[in-house]
Design a protein around this motif. Structure first.
Motif, PDB file in Angstrom:
ATOM      1  N   LEU A  55       0.837  -1.200   0.000  1.00 60.00           N
ATOM      2  CA  LEU A  55       0.000   0.000   0.000  1.00 60.00           C
ATOM      3  C   LEU A  55       0.871   1.249   0.000  1.00 60.00           C
ATOM      4  O   LEU A  55       1.909   1.297   0.669  1.00 60.00           O
ATOM      5  N   GLN A  56       0.453   2.229  -0.746  1.00 53.85           N
ATOM      6  CA  GLN A  56       1.168   3.497  -0.782  1.00 53.85           C
ATOM      7  C   GLN A  56       0.926   4.256   0.517  1.00 53.85           C
ATOM      8  O   GLN A  56      -0.125   4.124   1.136  1.00 53.85           O
ATOM      9  N   PRO A  57       1.880   5.080   0.955  1.00 58.18           N
ATOM     10  CA  PRO A  57       1.650   5.879   2.165  1.00 58.18           C
ATOM     11  C   PRO A  57       0.575   6.932   1.922  1.00 58.18           C
ATOM     12  O   PRO A  57       0.163   7.176   0.786  1.00 58.18           O
ATOM     13  N   THR A  58       0.139   7.537   3.003  1.00 56.14           N
ATOM     14  CA  THR A  58      -0.928   8.535   2.912  1.00 56.14           C
ATOM     15  C   THR A  58      -0.497   9.761   2.117  1.00 56.14           C
ATOM     16  O   THR A  58       0.690  10.048   1.987  1.00 56.14           O
ATOM     17  N   GLN A  59      -1.498  10.460   1.626  1.00 55.32           N
ATOM     18  CA  GLN A  59      -1.299  11.781   1.038  1.00 55.32           C
ATOM     19  C   GLN A  59      -1.835  12.790   2.043  1.00 55.32           C
ATOM     20  O   GLN A  59      -2.803  12.494   2.749  1.00 55.32           O
ATOM     21  N   ALA A  60      -1.223  13.960   2.114  1.00 61.35           N
ATOM     22  CA  ALA A  60      -1.703  14.986   3.038  1.00 61.35           C
ATOM     23  C   ALA A  60      -3.145  15.329   2.677  1.00 61.35           C
ATOM     24  O   ALA A  60      -3.499  15.441   1.505  1.00 61.35           O
ATOM     25  N   GLN A  61      -3.975  15.430   3.707  1.00 60.47           N
ATOM     26  CA  GLN A  61      -5.397  15.712   3.471  1.00 60.47           C
ATOM     27  C   GLN A  61      -5.976  16.386   4.700  1.00 60.47           C
ATOM     28  O   GLN A  61      -5.811  15.916   5.813  1.00 60.47           O
ATOM     29  N   GLY A  62      -6.668  17.496   4.477  1.00 59.57           N
ATOM     30  CA  GLY A  62      -7.364  18.156   5.570  1.00 59.57           C
ATOM     31  C   GLY A  62      -8.599  17.374   5.970  1.00 59.57           C
ATOM     32  O   GLY A  62      -9.176  16.654   5.158  1.00 59.57           O
ATOM     33  N   ILE A  63      -8.988  17.500   7.235  1.00 58.84           N
ATOM     34  CA  ILE A  63     -10.178  16.801   7.706  1.00 58.84           C
ATOM     35  C   ILE A  63     -11.428  17.489   7.180  1.00 58.84           C
ATOM     36  O   ILE A  63     -12.355  16.849   6.715  1.00 58.84           O
ATOM     37  N   SER A  64     -11.461  18.800   7.269  1.00 63.98           N
ATOM     38  CA  SER A  64     -12.554  19.596   6.716  1.00 63.98           C
ATOM     39  C   SER A  64     -12.038  21.019   6.554  1.00 63.98           C
ATOM     40  O   SER A  64     -11.034  21.386   7.165  1.00 63.98           O
ATOM     41  N   PRO A  65     -12.706  21.849   5.749  1.00 68.75           N
ATOM     42  CA  PRO A  65     -12.234  23.225   5.557  1.00 68.75           C
ATOM     43  C   PRO A  65     -12.188  24.025   6.870  1.00 68.75           C
ATOM     44  O   PRO A  65     -11.365  24.910   7.025  1.00 68.75           O
ATOM     45  N   GLU A  66     -13.067  23.687   7.828  1.00 71.68           N
ATOM     46  CA  GLU A  66     -13.129  24.433   9.086  1.00 71.68           C
ATOM     47  C   GLU A  66     -12.125  23.936  10.122  1.00 71.68           C
ATOM     48  O   GLU A  66     -11.886  24.589  11.119  1.00 71.68           O
ATOM     49  N   SER A  67     -11.556  22.752   9.911  1.00 69.79           N
ATOM     50  CA  SER A  67     -10.715  22.124  10.921  1.00 69.79           C
ATOM     51  C   SER A  67      -9.247  22.494  10.748  1.00 69.79           C
ATOM     52  O   SER A  67      -8.732  22.508   9.638  1.00 69.79           O
ATOM     53  N   PRO A  68      -8.564  22.738  11.862  1.00 67.95           N
ATOM     54  CA  PRO A  68      -7.121  22.985  11.761  1.00 67.95           C
ATOM     55  C   PRO A  68      -6.316  21.693  11.696  1.00 67.95           C
ATOM     56  O   PRO A  68      -5.106  21.723  11.563  1.00 67.95           O
ATOM     57  N   PHE A  69      -6.984  20.544  11.772  1.00 70.59           N
ATOM     58  CA  PHE A  69      -6.307  19.260  11.783  1.00 70.59           C
ATOM     59  C   PHE A  69      -6.237  18.657  10.384  1.00 70.59           C
ATOM     60  O   PHE A  69      -7.092  18.914   9.559  1.00 70.59           O
ATOM     61  N   ALA A  70      -5.216  17.830  10.180  1.00 69.66           N
ATOM     62  CA  ALA A  70      -5.044  17.204   8.871  1.00 69.66           C
ATOM     63  C   ALA A  70      -4.306  15.883   9.026  1.00 69.66           C
ATOM     64  O   ALA A  70      -3.658  15.624  10.032  1.00 69.66           O
ATOM     65  N   VAL A  71      -4.393  15.049   7.999  1.00 71.54           N
ATOM     66  CA  VAL A  71      -3.620  13.819   7.914  1.00 71.54           C
ATOM     67  C   VAL A  71      -2.295  14.181   7.251  1.00 71.54           C
ATOM     68  O   VAL A  71      -2.271  14.858   6.221  1.00 71.54           O
TER      69      VAL A  71
END
Length: 130
Positions: free
Chosen positions: A43-59
């Motif tokens: 499996l390929q590693p994750t790609q950066a991705q925000g949780i939602s436009p309002e959230s300051p958190f991300a993958v």
């Protein structure tokens, strides 16, 4: 004893179309039956991705599958513990709904933990490191 203050307004229910969810779930289950299993290491590693436009958190980017599963296990363990606490305080239909949620979270964590064990990682050790 007579109640002196009225109950607040009831929460509005979210309208959703369960048939769309059912179709998506059925499609996923069909693909899982038809596609050959994939090795975690391929499996390929994750790609950066925000949780939602309002959230300051991300993958974060470049998280390997096994490491991601470890984090999922920890998050599900936390959700299970919070749900257990809420169940004790709830009553009536809410208690049944939360209890159902607890079981879903437990099953999801069991599946993730079984994958971790199959790859030589003891989930109990990662839960106790926090």
């Amino acid at each position: 004893m007579k109640k002196t203050t009225p109950d607040g307004p009831k929460a509005k229910r979210i309208q959703r179309d369960d048939h769309l969810h059912d179709d998506a779930t059925q499609d996923l289950l069909k693909r899982l039956r038809e596609d050959p299993p994939v090795d975690l290491e391929t499996l390929q590693p994750t790609q950066a991705q925000g949780i939602s436009p309002e959230s300051p958190f991300a993958v974060l980017a470049d998280v390997r599958a096994l490491q991601a599963l470890q984090h999922v296990s920890i998050m599900l363990k936390g959700a299970e513990e919070v749900s257990d606490e809420i169940t004790e305080m709830a009553s009536g239909i809410e208690r049944g709904l939360v209890w159902s949620l607890v079981h879903s979270v437990e099953m999801a964590r069991s599946l993730v933990d079984a994958l971790l064990k199959g790859n030589g990682i003891d989930p109990e050790k990662i839960h106790h490191t926090l």
